[in-house]
Scaffold this active site. Structure first.
Site, PDB file in Angstrom:
ATOM      1  N   GLU A 149      -0.441  -9.650  52.256  1.00 37.78           N
ATOM      2  CA  GLU A 149      -0.119  -9.463  53.471  1.00 37.78           C
ATOM      3  C   GLU A 149      -0.254 -10.450  54.476  1.00 37.78           C
ATOM      4  O   GLU A 149       0.261 -10.368  55.780  1.00 37.78           O
ATOM      5  CB  GLU A 149      -1.066  -8.407  53.759  1.00 37.78           C
ATOM      6  CG  GLU A 149      -1.032  -7.081  52.756  1.00 37.78           C
ATOM      7  CD  GLU A 149      -1.808  -5.749  53.124  1.00 37.78           C
ATOM      8  OE1 GLU A 149      -1.912  -5.531  54.454  1.00 37.78           O
ATOM      9  OE2 GLU A 149      -2.013  -5.212  52.249  1.00 37.78           O
ATOM     10  N   TYR A 199      -6.756  -6.529  59.215  1.00 43.69           N
ATOM     11  CA  TYR A 199      -7.277  -6.910  57.671  1.00 43.69           C
ATOM     12  C   TYR A 199      -6.505  -8.178  57.363  1.00 43.69           C
ATOM     13  O   TYR A 199      -6.949  -9.289  57.035  1.00 43.69           O
ATOM     14  CB  TYR A 199      -6.807  -5.749  56.851  1.00 43.69           C
ATOM     15  CG  TYR A 199      -6.691  -6.139  55.395  1.00 43.69           C
ATOM     16  CD1 TYR A 199      -7.641  -6.728  54.709  1.00 43.69           C
ATOM     17  CD2 TYR A 199      -5.604  -6.292  54.601  1.00 43.69           C
ATOM     18  CE1 TYR A 199      -7.937  -7.121  53.335  1.00 43.69           C
ATOM     19  CE2 TYR A 199      -5.431  -6.550  53.413  1.00 43.69           C
ATOM     20  CZ  TYR A 199      -6.644  -7.159  52.729  1.00 43.69           C
ATOM     21  OH  TYR A 199      -6.623  -7.564  51.526  1.00 43.69           O
TER      22      TYR A 199
HETATM   23  P1  NAD Z   1     -12.470  -3.477  47.260  1.00 40.70           P
HETATM   24  O1  NAD Z   1     -12.766  -2.946  48.850  1.00 40.70           O
HETATM   25  O2  NAD Z   1     -12.138  -2.309  46.381  1.00 40.70           O
HETATM   26  O3  NAD Z   1     -14.001  -4.213  46.912  1.00 40.70           O
HETATM   27  C1  NAD Z   1     -14.405  -5.061  47.706  1.00 40.70           C
HETATM   28  C2  NAD Z   1     -15.741  -5.147  47.341  1.00 40.70           C
HETATM   29  O4  NAD Z   1     -16.422  -6.328  48.014  1.00 40.70           O
HETATM   30  C3  NAD Z   1     -16.699  -3.998  47.299  1.00 40.70           C
HETATM   31  O5  NAD Z   1     -17.380  -3.927  46.164  1.00 40.70           O
HETATM   32  C4  NAD Z   1     -17.740  -4.124  48.481  1.00 40.70           C
HETATM   33  O6  NAD Z   1     -19.056  -3.637  48.096  1.00 40.70           O
HETATM   34  C5  NAD Z   1     -17.660  -5.731  48.282  1.00 40.70           C
HETATM   35  N1  NAD Z   1     -18.307  -6.352  49.784  1.00 40.70           N
HETATM   36  C6  NAD Z   1     -17.645  -5.930  51.104  1.00 40.70           C
HETATM   37  N2  NAD Z   1     -18.261  -6.734  51.944  1.00 40.70           N
HETATM   38  C7  NAD Z   1     -19.281  -7.444  51.418  1.00 40.70           C
HETATM   39  C8  NAD Z   1     -20.136  -8.491  51.774  1.00 40.70           C
HETATM   40  N3  NAD Z   1     -20.291  -8.828  52.969  1.00 40.70           N
HETATM   41  N4  NAD Z   1     -20.972  -9.186  50.826  1.00 40.70           N
HETATM   42  C9  NAD Z   1     -20.783  -8.997  49.404  1.00 40.70           C
HETATM   43  N5  NAD Z   1     -19.896  -7.835  48.885  1.00 40.70           N
HETATM   44  C10 NAD Z   1     -19.112  -7.353  49.959  1.00 40.70           C
HETATM   45  O7  NAD Z   1     -11.359  -4.451  47.399  1.00 40.70           O
HETATM   46  P2  NAD Z   1     -10.387  -4.886  46.288  1.00 40.70           P
HETATM   47  O8  NAD Z   1      -9.182  -4.044  46.230  1.00 40.70           O
HETATM   48  O9  NAD Z   1     -10.947  -5.212  44.823  1.00 40.70           O
HETATM   49  O10 NAD Z   1     -10.082  -6.326  46.684  1.00 40.70           O
HETATM   50  C11 NAD Z   1     -10.697  -7.447  46.211  1.00 40.70           C
HETATM   51  C12 NAD Z   1      -9.974  -8.667  46.781  1.00 40.70           C
HETATM   52  O11 NAD Z   1      -8.562  -8.834  46.406  1.00 40.70           O
HETATM   53  C13 NAD Z   1     -10.045  -8.671  48.316  1.00 40.70           C
HETATM   54  O12 NAD Z   1     -10.328  -9.875  48.764  1.00 40.70           O
HETATM   55  C14 NAD Z   1      -8.560  -8.239  48.797  1.00 40.70           C
HETATM   56  O13 NAD Z   1      -8.383  -8.836  49.955  1.00 40.70           O
HETATM   57  C15 NAD Z   1      -7.942  -8.813  47.760  1.00 40.70           C
HETATM   58  N6  NAD Z   1      -6.486  -8.220  47.395  1.00 40.70           N
HETATM   59  C16 NAD Z   1      -6.540  -7.054  47.126  1.00 40.70           C
HETATM   60  C17 NAD Z   1      -5.307  -6.457  46.726  1.00 40.70           C
HETATM   61  C18 NAD Z   1      -5.250  -4.719  46.562  1.00 40.70           C
HETATM   62  O14 NAD Z   1      -4.012  -4.274  46.350  1.00 40.70           O
HETATM   63  N7  NAD Z   1      -6.219  -3.911  46.259  1.00 40.70           N
HETATM   64  C19 NAD Z   1      -4.117  -6.912  46.767  1.00 40.70           C
HETATM   65  C20 NAD Z   1      -4.198  -8.373  47.130  1.00 40.70           C
HETATM   66  C21 NAD Z   1      -5.539  -9.005  47.365  1.00 40.70           C
END
Ligand code: NAD
Length: 337
Positions: free
Chosen positions: A140, A163
């Protein structure tokens, strides 16, 4: 034995990655630092309870003294950083926490790693040579595409939501620590993931759950927004490869060549549910409804993953049709249906 720090391991992708990585890397211990926000769910990691190479710490990546203590106590020699606020809709309602977690949190982690691992810019301490900081990011950051074209690693950044702007900023911080201090970094930018353990708020779990509950299945706008869908375990193999074999300072895009629009996603889930859990009458498709579009909704994302494929030999094992079958079966179990 080396110990690596994984942040956000209780979230969707992290909770798929951690068990996979521990199983695949018997010589590595993992410390999982997660704040357990609404998005984190430890029950997704129940298979690791009591595992000798796994430690869970509830805490905030923005808490510098906590992060420093973890680096000291566990002698961390690698970081794979997933923790983030990740839901675009939430970032529209409440952008501040996205900046705090995604930008400030990433800064704290990489700065602590720099001070722990390096004597001075471009000089690692003897014991920490080769230590790597892997930042998990999103496609994104590149903004939106027209009808054609693909995001490559050289596509200019043009984030459109709070985001994606916060993720773009965190990518830039990581990039700067490579160029300014010589840190051994890798960034992966991935397309939309789906699969087991995803939070109920996201599109695919929502479609499955609403369909089975007999509720309206809400689709934004005209349903023609296109995403490049990647099965989460394919993302995990891509991250592992880039962490272990990627070149320092490089960016690798991860994507499955599975462009599908939201109408297609909803229709194909309904078709499979019609077979697996037929309704008394009609099709689950009858429940699809269109709702007001998300503000600033990007039209199309699509990834060119040829760098990861060509350089590191990565290949997605699933296409959307095989991955969605596995996903639906997992949610049928979760919702006990
Ligand atoms: P998610 O929201 O499911 O999980 C995020 C995790 O981070 C949660 O367990 C939350 O408790 C933890 N967290 C949030 N704030 C925190 C903090 N301040 N300190 C410690 N832990 C904290 O996200 P996801 O979908 O598993 O995505 C994981 C990573 O991958 C992210 O960085 C996201 O940007 C990236 N990403 C996600 C996707 C997708 O499709 N889901 C695609 C590309 C990249």
């Amino acid at each position: 034995m080396q110990t690596i720090l994984i942040t956000g391991g209780a979230g969707f992708i992290g909770s798929n990655f951690v068990p996979y990585f521990i199983e695949n890397n018997p010589e590595v211990k993992v410390v999982n630092l997660d704040l357990l926000t609404y998005a984190g769910d430890l029950s997704n990691l129940s298979e690791l309870e009591g595992h000798e190479r796994y430690t869970f710490i509830k805490g905030d990546i923005r808490d510098r003294s906590l992060v420093e203590g973890i680096f000291e106590e566990h002698d961390i020699t690698g970081v794979i950083h997933f923790a983030a606020e990740s839901h675009v809709d939430n970032s529209i309602k409440n952008p501040g926490v996205f900046v705090e977690t995604n930008v400030n949190g990433t800064f704290v982690l990489i700065d602590v790693a720099f001070k722990k691992w390096m004597e001075k810019p471009f000089q690692f301490k003897e014991a920490y040579k080769g230590c790597r900081f892997h930042h998990v990011s999103t496609d994104e950051v590149y903004g939106t595409l027209g009808e054609t074209g693909l995001f490559t690693e050289t596509t200019p950044y043009a984030p459109n939501s709070p985001y994606s702007a916060s993720k773009a900023a965190s990518d830039m911080i990581v990039r700067s620590y490579h160029h300014t201090y010589g840190m051994n970094t890798v960034i992966t930018n991935c397309s939309n993931n789906y699969g087991p353990k995803q939070h109920d708020e996201k599109l695919i779990p929502t479609v499955i759950r609403k369909a089975l509950n007999g509720e309206n299945i809400p689709i934004y706008g005209d349903g023609k927004n296109i995403r490049d869908w990647l099965y989460v375990l394919d993302h995990c193999t891509g991250i592992e490869l880039a962490y272990q074999k990627g070149r320092s300072g490089e960016v690798y895009n991860v994507g499955g060549k599975n462009e599908r629009n939201n109408n297609y996603i909803a229709h194909s889930i309904c078709e499979q549910l019609d077979v697996l859990k037929p309704k008394a009458s009609g099709s689950y498709k009858d429940q699809i409804t269109y709702v007001e579009d998300r503000a600033g909704h990007d039209r199309r994302y699509a990834i060119d993953a040829s760098k990861l494929e060509g350089e590191l030999g990565w290949k997605a094992a699933e296409n959307f049709e095989t991955g969605i079958k596995k996903t639906i079966k997992w949610y049928l179990k979760k919702y006990d249906l």
